[in-house]
Motif scaffolding. Structure first.
Motif, short mmCIF file in Angstrom:
data_model
loop_
_atom_site.label_atom_id
_atom_site.label_comp_id
_atom_site.label_asym_id
_atom_site.label_seq_id
_atom_site.Cartn_x
_atom_site.Cartn_y
_atom_site.Cartn_z
N LEU A 110 -80.24 5.10 39.63
CA LEU A 110 -79.38 3.88 39.96
C LEU A 110 -78.11 4.01 38.91
O LEU A 110 -77.02 3.82 39.22
CB LEU A 110 -79.92 2.70 39.96
CG LEU A 110 -80.91 2.52 41.22
CD1 LEU A 110 -81.76 1.21 41.29
CD2 LEU A 110 -80.08 2.85 42.55
N ARG A 111 -78.72 4.06 37.54
CA ARG A 111 -77.78 4.24 36.75
C ARG A 111 -76.82 5.26 36.52
O ARG A 111 -75.67 5.25 36.43
CB ARG A 111 -78.23 4.19 35.26
CG ARG A 111 -78.86 2.83 34.81
CD ARG A 111 -79.16 2.83 33.22
NE ARG A 111 -80.26 3.91 32.99
CZ ARG A 111 -81.63 3.86 32.91
NH1 ARG A 111 -82.06 2.72 33.07
NH2 ARG A 111 -82.23 4.76 32.35
N THR A 150 -77.03 -4.05 42.44
CA THR A 150 -78.28 -4.47 41.74
C THR A 150 -78.36 -5.93 41.09
O THR A 150 -79.40 -6.50 40.99
CB THR A 150 -78.58 -3.52 40.35
OG1 THR A 150 -77.08 -3.65 39.49
CG2 THR A 150 -78.55 -1.99 40.92
N ASP A 157 -84.62 3.58 38.32
CA ASP A 157 -83.66 2.98 37.59
C ASP A 157 -82.48 4.04 36.97
O ASP A 157 -81.47 3.66 36.83
CB ASP A 157 -84.29 2.15 36.41
CG ASP A 157 -83.21 1.02 35.84
OD1 ASP A 157 -82.71 0.33 36.45
OD2 ASP A 157 -83.14 1.22 34.52
N LEU A 199 -86.54 -0.57 45.60
CA LEU A 199 -85.98 -1.26 44.80
C LEU A 199 -86.67 -2.48 44.37
O LEU A 199 -86.44 -3.26 43.27
CB LEU A 199 -84.50 -1.69 45.41
CG LEU A 199 -83.23 -2.02 44.42
CD1 LEU A 199 -83.36 -1.21 43.35
CD2 LEU A 199 -82.19 -2.32 45.21
N MET A 253 -72.20 -0.37 41.97
CA MET A 253 -73.51 -0.15 41.92
C MET A 253 -74.16 -1.35 41.15
O MET A 253 -75.19 -2.04 41.44
CB MET A 253 -73.90 1.37 41.40
CG MET A 253 -75.38 1.46 41.65
SD MET A 253 -76.03 1.58 43.26
CE MET A 253 -75.08 3.05 43.64
#
Length: 314
Positions: A165-166, A5, A162, A37, A1
Motif C-alpha cells: 500500500l505504501r 487508508t 502495508d 485490509l 492512497m
C-alpha cells in the motif's frame, strides 16, 4: 492512497459491511481486498478484527437471505437475472446445480471461496426447496469461514500488504489509474466472454413447446430429455410426461454409458430450467456427438408450463 487508508481507519467496520453487502447482492466488485485490509488494520487496533468479522458475516447473511427468499418465491427465474447482474455466462446455473447435486449443503460452505458460485448458491438453494433452517445454518457457517479466513490472512501478512500500500501510495494517481484499468479490463473480458457464450447458444436448433407436443402426438419416436440437476435430497417435483433424465455431470467422466437402454433412432428434445437453455444446449450437443438427432425445447420446462401443456409427477 493515503486518503483511502485514512478513511478506512475511521470507518473500517462500515466499509467492510458495505463492501460485503454489495458484493453478495450481486455487484461485480470484490470485497475480499477490503477484508484483507481489515486484517491489516486489526494488527494496530485491538478488537477491530472481531468487529470486522461480525460485520462481514452479518452483511453476507442478510444479502444471502434475501436471495434465498427470492429463489423460494420466484424459483429458477431469479437465476436468469442473477446471471446478468454477475456478468457470468449462463452456464453458471448448470455449474451451481451440479455442485449442489455432488456436495449438497456443503456447497453453501465453499460457495464464497469459488468465483461465480457465491452469488448463485443462495437463490438456487431456495429454488431447489432447501429447508430454511438448513440454509441459514450452513450459509452462516460458510460466511463465517470466508470472512474469518480473509481477515486472518490480512492479519498474518499485514506487513507485506502495508508495504504494498505504501508503494502504491508513492505512485499517487498512477496507482488509481492502473487499478481502474485493471477493473475495466476484467469487466470487459467477462462481458466479451458472455457475448461469445450467448451467441453460441442462440445458434443451436430449437423447437417451440407447441411444436414439440405436436411431434409427440404425431409419432412415438420422440423422447424428451430432462437435464435439470436433481438429487435424493432435492428431487424434481414434475417433468414432461415420459421424459428421461440425463445427468450432465456424468457426460465428461470416462467409462459407463449414459444412454444405455435408450432408443437409437429416436429424436431427442432436451430441456432445462436455465437462462438461454444453456444446459439443454450442452446436452443436445453431446447427444449429436453420440450420433443421435437432438434439438432443444425453447424456453425449457417453464415455457412448456406457460403453454398449458401437461406435466407428470416424478
Amino acid at each position: 492512497m493515503d486518503l483511502l487508508t485514512d478513511l478506512f481507519s475511521r470507518h473500517g467496520v462500515v466499509a467492510v459491511a458495505l463492501a460485503v453487502l454489495l458484493e453478495q447482492l450481486g455487484a461485480p466488485l470484490p470485497s475480499t481486498p477490503v477484508l484483507l485490509l481489515a486484517g491489516v488494520e486489526s494488527a494496530v487496533r485491538d478488537g477491530f478484527a472481531v468487529r470486522a468479522f461480525v460485520a462481514a458475516t452479518l452483511a453476507a447473511t442478510v444479502a444471502n437471505g434475501l436471495w434465498f427468499w427470492a429463489g423460494r418465491r420466484l424459483g429458477r427465474r431469479v437465476l436468469a437475472a442473477l446471471c446478468v447482474i454477475s456478468i457470468s455466462p449462463d452456464t453458471c446455473v448448470r455449474q451451481n446445480e451440479a455442485s449442489f447435486v455432488r456436495r449438497g449443503v456443503l456447497t453453501l460452505v465453499i460457495a464464497k471461496f469459488v468465483p461465480g458460485l457465491s452469488i448463485l448458491a443462495p437463490p438456487l438453494a431456495g429454488a431447489l426447496g432447501m429447508p430454511v433452517r438448513r440454509f441459514l445454518g450452513w450459509n452462516l457457517l460458510g460466511s463465517a469461514l470466508w470472512a474469518g479466513t480473509a481477515i486472518a490472512i490480512g492479519r498474518v501478512f499485514h506487513e507485506q500488504i502495508d508495504a504494498l500500500l505504501r508503494a502504491l501510495g508513492k505512485l499517487g494517481s498512477l496507482a488509481l489509474m492502473l487499478a481502474a484499468l485493471a477493473v475495466l479490463a476484467y469487466l470487459g473480458w467477462r462481458l466479451w466472454r458472455r457475448a461469445v457464450v450467448k451467441r453460441e447458444l442462440r445458434l443451436f436448433e430449437r423447437v417451440a413447446p407447441a411444436d414439440a407436443a405436436a411431434l409427440v402426438d404425431g409419432r412415438s419416436g420422440v423422447v424428451f430429455v430432462d437435464v435439470r440437476a436433481t438429487s435424493p435430497d432435492m428431487p424434481l417435483a414434475s417433468r414432461i410426461p415420459g421424459a428421461r433424465h440425463l445427468d450432465l455431470g456424468l457426460l465428461s467422466r470416462p467409462g459407463g454409458d449414459a444412454l444405455a437402454g435408450w432408443p437409437v433412432s429416436a429424436e431427442f428434445i432436451t430441456y432445462c430450467a436455465c437462462p438461454d437453455d444453456a444446459s439443454a444446449v450442452r446436452a443436445a450437443r453431446w447427444l449429436k456427438q453420440q450420433g443421435r438427432h437432438a434439438r432443444v425445447l425453447r424456453g425449457g420446462i417453464e415455457a412448456w408450463t406457460r403453454a398449458g401443456l401437461a406435466l407428470e409427477a416424478v
